[in-house]
Scaffold this motif. Structure first.
Motif, PDB file in Angstrom:
ATOM      1  N   ILE A 190       0.873  -1.176   0.000  1.00 55.15           N
ATOM      2  CA  ILE A 190       0.000   0.000   0.000  1.00 55.15           C
ATOM      3  C   ILE A 190       0.904   1.218   0.000  1.00 55.15           C
ATOM      4  CG2 ILE A 190      -1.698   1.311   1.334  1.00 55.15           C
ATOM      5  CD1 ILE A 190      -2.593  -1.362   2.579  1.00 55.15           C
ATOM      6  N   THR A 191       0.779   2.055  -1.004  1.00 56.78           N
ATOM      7  CA  THR A 191       1.675   3.200  -1.144  1.00 56.78           C
ATOM      8  C   THR A 191       0.871   4.474  -1.406  1.00 56.78           C
ATOM      9  OG1 THR A 191       1.938   2.800  -3.528  1.00 56.78           O
ATOM     10  CG2 THR A 191       3.559   1.786  -2.057  1.00 56.78           C
ATOM     11  N   GLY A 192       1.533   5.587  -1.187  1.00 56.04           N
ATOM     12  CA  GLY A 192       0.911   6.879  -1.471  1.00 56.04           C
ATOM     13  C   GLY A 192       0.579   7.638  -0.199  1.00 56.04           C
ATOM     14  N   SER A 193       0.130   8.852  -0.368  1.00 56.41           N
ATOM     15  CA  SER A 193      -0.251   9.697   0.744  1.00 56.41           C
ATOM     16  C   SER A 193      -1.452   9.092   1.463  1.00 56.41           C
ATOM     17  CB  SER A 193      -0.597  11.105   0.250  1.00 56.41           C
ATOM     18  OG  SER A 193      -1.045  11.914   1.298  1.00 56.41           O
ATOM     19  N   THR A 194      -1.320   8.859   2.765  1.00 55.23           N
ATOM     20  CA  THR A 194      -2.372   8.188   3.514  1.00 55.23           C
ATOM     21  C   THR A 194      -3.271   9.188   4.236  1.00 55.23           C
ATOM     22  OG1 THR A 194      -0.949   7.963   5.451  1.00 55.23           O
ATOM     23  CG2 THR A 194      -0.987   6.121   3.891  1.00 55.23           C
ATOM     24  N   MET A 195      -4.541   8.817   4.364  1.00 48.64           N
ATOM     25  CA  MET A 195      -5.506   9.563   5.168  1.00 48.64           C
ATOM     26  C   MET A 195      -6.170   8.546   6.090  1.00 48.64           C
ATOM     27  SD  MET A 195      -6.887  12.611   5.726  1.00 48.64           S
ATOM     28  CE  MET A 195      -6.629  13.550   4.206  1.00 48.64           C
ATOM     29  N   ILE A 196      -5.916   8.660   7.389  1.00 40.57           N
ATOM     30  CA  ILE A 196      -6.453   7.714   8.369  1.00 40.57           C
ATOM     31  C   ILE A 196      -7.504   8.430   9.202  1.00 40.57           C
ATOM     32  CG2 ILE A 196      -5.929   6.204  10.318  1.00 40.57           C
ATOM     33  CD1 ILE A 196      -3.075   5.963   9.202  1.00 40.57           C
ATOM     34  N   ILE A 197      -8.702   7.845   9.241  1.00 43.35           N
ATOM     35  CA  ILE A 197      -9.845   8.486   9.880  1.00 43.35           C
ATOM     36  C   ILE A 197     -10.485   7.536  10.891  1.00 43.35           C
ATOM     37  CG2 ILE A 197     -12.162   9.467   9.528  1.00 43.35           C
ATOM     38  CD1 ILE A 197     -10.011  11.269   8.396  1.00 43.35           C
ATOM     39  N   LEU A 198     -10.791   8.050  12.072  1.00 41.43           N
ATOM     40  CA  LEU A 198     -11.653   7.383  13.044  1.00 41.43           C
ATOM     41  C   LEU A 198     -12.980   8.135  13.088  1.00 41.43           C
ATOM     42  CD1 LEU A 198      -9.206   6.906  16.078  1.00 41.43           C
ATOM     43  CD2 LEU A 198      -9.611   5.322  14.176  1.00 41.43           C
ATOM     44  N   GLY A 199     -14.077   7.391  13.218  1.00 46.18           N
ATOM     45  CA  GLY A 199     -15.388   8.011  13.350  1.00 46.18           C
ATOM     46  C   GLY A 199     -16.195   8.055  12.082  1.00 46.18           C
ATOM     47  N   GLN A 200     -15.537   7.971  10.936  1.00 47.18           N
ATOM     48  CA  GLN A 200     -16.213   7.973   9.645  1.00 47.18           C
ATOM     49  C   GLN A 200     -15.562   6.948   8.730  1.00 47.18           C
ATOM     50  OE1 GLN A 200     -18.917   9.881   9.017  1.00 47.18           O
ATOM     51  NE2 GLN A 200     -18.777  11.242  10.801  1.00 47.18           N
ATOM     52  N   GLU A 201     -16.301   6.528   7.711  1.00 47.53           N
ATOM     53  CA  GLU A 201     -15.771   5.615   6.698  1.00 47.53           C
ATOM     54  C   GLU A 201     -15.618   6.378   5.391  1.00 47.53           C
ATOM     55  OE1 GLU A 201     -15.565   3.171   3.358  1.00 47.53           O
ATOM     56  OE2 GLU A 201     -17.625   3.716   3.896  1.00 47.53           O
ATOM     57  N   GLN A 202     -14.422   6.333   4.814  1.00 52.03           N
ATOM     58  CA  GLN A 202     -14.132   7.106   3.613  1.00 52.03           C
ATOM     59  C   GLN A 202     -14.604   6.366   2.351  1.00 52.03           C
ATOM     60  OE1 GLN A 202      -9.982   9.060   3.850  1.00 52.03           O
ATOM     61  NE2 GLN A 202      -9.852   7.405   5.360  1.00 52.03           N
ATOM     62  N   ASP A 203     -15.426   7.036   1.563  1.00 55.09           N
ATOM     63  CA  ASP A 203     -15.777   6.532   0.237  1.00 55.09           C
ATOM     64  C   ASP A 203     -15.020   7.288  -0.841  1.00 55.09           C
ATOM     65  OD1 ASP A 203     -17.499   4.479   1.006  1.00 55.09           O
ATOM     66  OD2 ASP A 203     -19.198   5.838   1.178  1.00 55.09           O
ATOM     67  N   ALA A 204     -14.210   8.247  -0.435  1.00 57.63           N
ATOM     68  CA  ALA A 204     -13.281   8.965  -1.301  1.00 57.63           C
ATOM     69  C   ALA A 204     -12.091   9.338  -0.429  1.00 57.63           C
ATOM     70  CB  ALA A 204     -13.935  10.211  -1.895  1.00 57.63           C
ATOM     71  N   HIS A 205     -10.978   9.640  -1.044  1.00 59.63           N
ATOM     72  CA  HIS A 205      -9.762   9.951  -0.292  1.00 59.63           C
ATOM     73  C   HIS A 205      -9.975  11.197   0.559  1.00 59.63           C
ATOM     74  CE1 HIS A 205      -5.640   9.945   0.841  1.00 59.63           C
ATOM     75  NE2 HIS A 205      -5.229  10.884   0.018  1.00 59.63           N
ATOM     76  N   GLY A 206     -10.109  10.993   1.875  1.00 55.49           N
ATOM     77  CA  GLY A 206     -10.315  12.109   2.785  1.00 55.49           C
ATOM     78  C   GLY A 206     -11.743  12.617   2.864  1.00 55.49           C
ATOM     79  N   GLY A 207     -12.704  11.884   2.283  1.00 59.62           N
ATOM     80  CA  GLY A 207     -14.087  12.363   2.295  1.00 59.62           C
ATOM     81  C   GLY A 207     -15.069  11.269   1.922  1.00 59.62           C
ATOM     82  N   GLY A 208     -16.203  11.692   1.379  1.00 55.75           N
ATOM     83  CA  GLY A 208     -17.250  10.747   1.007  1.00 55.75           C
ATOM     84  C   GLY A 208     -17.909  10.105   2.207  1.00 55.75           C
ATOM     85  N   PHE A 209     -18.074  10.872   3.283  1.00 56.28           N
ATOM     86  CA  PHE A 209     -18.612  10.311   4.521  1.00 56.28           C
ATOM     87  C   PHE A 209     -20.128  10.166   4.455  1.00 56.28           C
ATOM     88  CE2 PHE A 209     -14.947  13.055   6.100  1.00 56.28           C
ATOM     89  CZ  PHE A 209     -14.035  12.020   6.042  1.00 56.28           C
ATOM     90  N   ASP A 210     -20.638   9.161   5.163  1.00 56.82           N
ATOM     91  CA  ASP A 210     -22.071   8.868   5.223  1.00 56.82           C
ATOM     92  C   ASP A 210     -22.456   8.734   6.692  1.00 56.82           C
ATOM     93  OD1 ASP A 210     -24.640   7.814   5.166  1.00 56.82           O
ATOM     94  OD2 ASP A 210     -24.201   6.276   3.680  1.00 56.82           O
ATOM     95  N   SER A 211     -23.389   9.564   7.156  1.00 59.23           N
ATOM     96  CA  SER A 211     -23.767   9.529   8.567  1.00 59.23           C
ATOM     97  C   SER A 211     -24.324   8.178   8.980  1.00 59.23           C
ATOM     98  CB  SER A 211     -24.798  10.623   8.869  1.00 59.23           C
ATOM     99  OG  SER A 211     -25.996  10.403   8.137  1.00 59.23           O
ATOM    100  N   LYS A 212     -24.852   7.417   8.033  1.00 56.99           N
ATOM    101  CA  LYS A 212     -25.400   6.094   8.360  1.00 56.99           C
ATOM    102  C   LYS A 212     -24.309   5.069   8.647  1.00 56.99           C
ATOM    103  CE  LYS A 212     -29.608   6.775   5.631  1.00 56.99           C
ATOM    104  NZ  LYS A 212     -30.399   6.312   4.467  1.00 56.99           N
TER     105      LYS A 212
END
Length: 224
Positions: A142-164
């Motif tokens: 796995i390579t490239g600039s990483t975006m690690i998020i807690l609390g939301q699930e990414q459907d796009a790099h750094g975004g695409g969040f769904d409240s459900k």
């Protein structure tokens, strides 16, 4: 403490490095904004181990750990599928399902997930209980600039969040390694004994950025 809570609940807070020993992130609202970004200097992973503890009462799909790169929104994702009652590990869009887990509400769960590009094997440890190994056809790093998020699930790099799919509850002791942790080290983590801290994410020296309503609080414990 009041000042810390006020600062944490600002819309966005500049990244900082803190020792979060004995503390937890509290996610008290369901929306598509509340999240914590975890920052790691590592940009290549030929193997991964992620361990965390979580506490929730929600009975719907929700993300627990979401790492994306520019080439894949699900570079490494840990996700609970409520419909099928399974914990899912996604590696570069390839999914493994782990069933038969006693994912009870309103209690702390320790979850460790591993993947090794040398073999393509994924494995889950749930409250110290080992699951079977599963294969995903991802045998390169796995390579490239990483975006690690807690609390939301990414459907796009750094975004695409769904409240459900948002996580509501508490999370603590998040560590990440760029290698597969030994079973003995994982058991030490589960039992809250001495273990080697994550070399990609270390809860005792964690760089993070809070957006929206997330609090940093002392970890809940039961008084006897």
């Amino acid at each position: 403490m009041k000042l810390l809570i006020v600062l944490a609940m600002l819309a966005a807070r500049a990244a900082s490095v803190q020792d979060l020993s004995g503390k937890m992130f509290t996610f008290p609202v369901q929306n598509d904004r509340a999240r914590v970004r975890l920052i790691t200097p590592k940009q290549e992973f030929r193997a991964v181990t992620v361990c965390h503890r979580s506490f929730t009462d929600i009975k719907r799909d929700h993300g627990l750990f979401s790492m994306s790169t520019s080439g894949s929104s699900n570079s490494f994702l840990i996700f609970w599928d409520e419909t099928n009652k399974e914990m899912e590990a996604h590696v570069r869009e390839q999914k493994s399902e782990f069933r038969g887990l006693d994912y009870k509400p309103n209690m702390w769960h320790s979850i460790c997930t591993t993947w090794d590009s040398a073999t393509g094997l994924v494995q889950l440890w749930f409250n110290g209980r080992l699951t079977i190994r599963k294969y995903v056809p991802v045998t390169s790093a796995i390579t490239g600039s990483t975006m690690i998020i807690l609390g939301q699930e990414q459907d796009a790099h750094g975004g695409g969040f769904d409240s459900k799919q948002a996580f509501v509850g508490m999370m603590s002791d998040v560590h990440m390694w760029d290698y597969v942790l030994s079973s003995c080290e994982i058991q030490s983590y589960v039992d809250e004994l001495n273990f080697t801290p994550g070399n990609a994410l270390n809860w005792k020296a964690l760089e993070f950025e809070i957006t929206d309503k997330v609090l940093v609080e002392p970890k809940s414990s039961i008084c006897h």
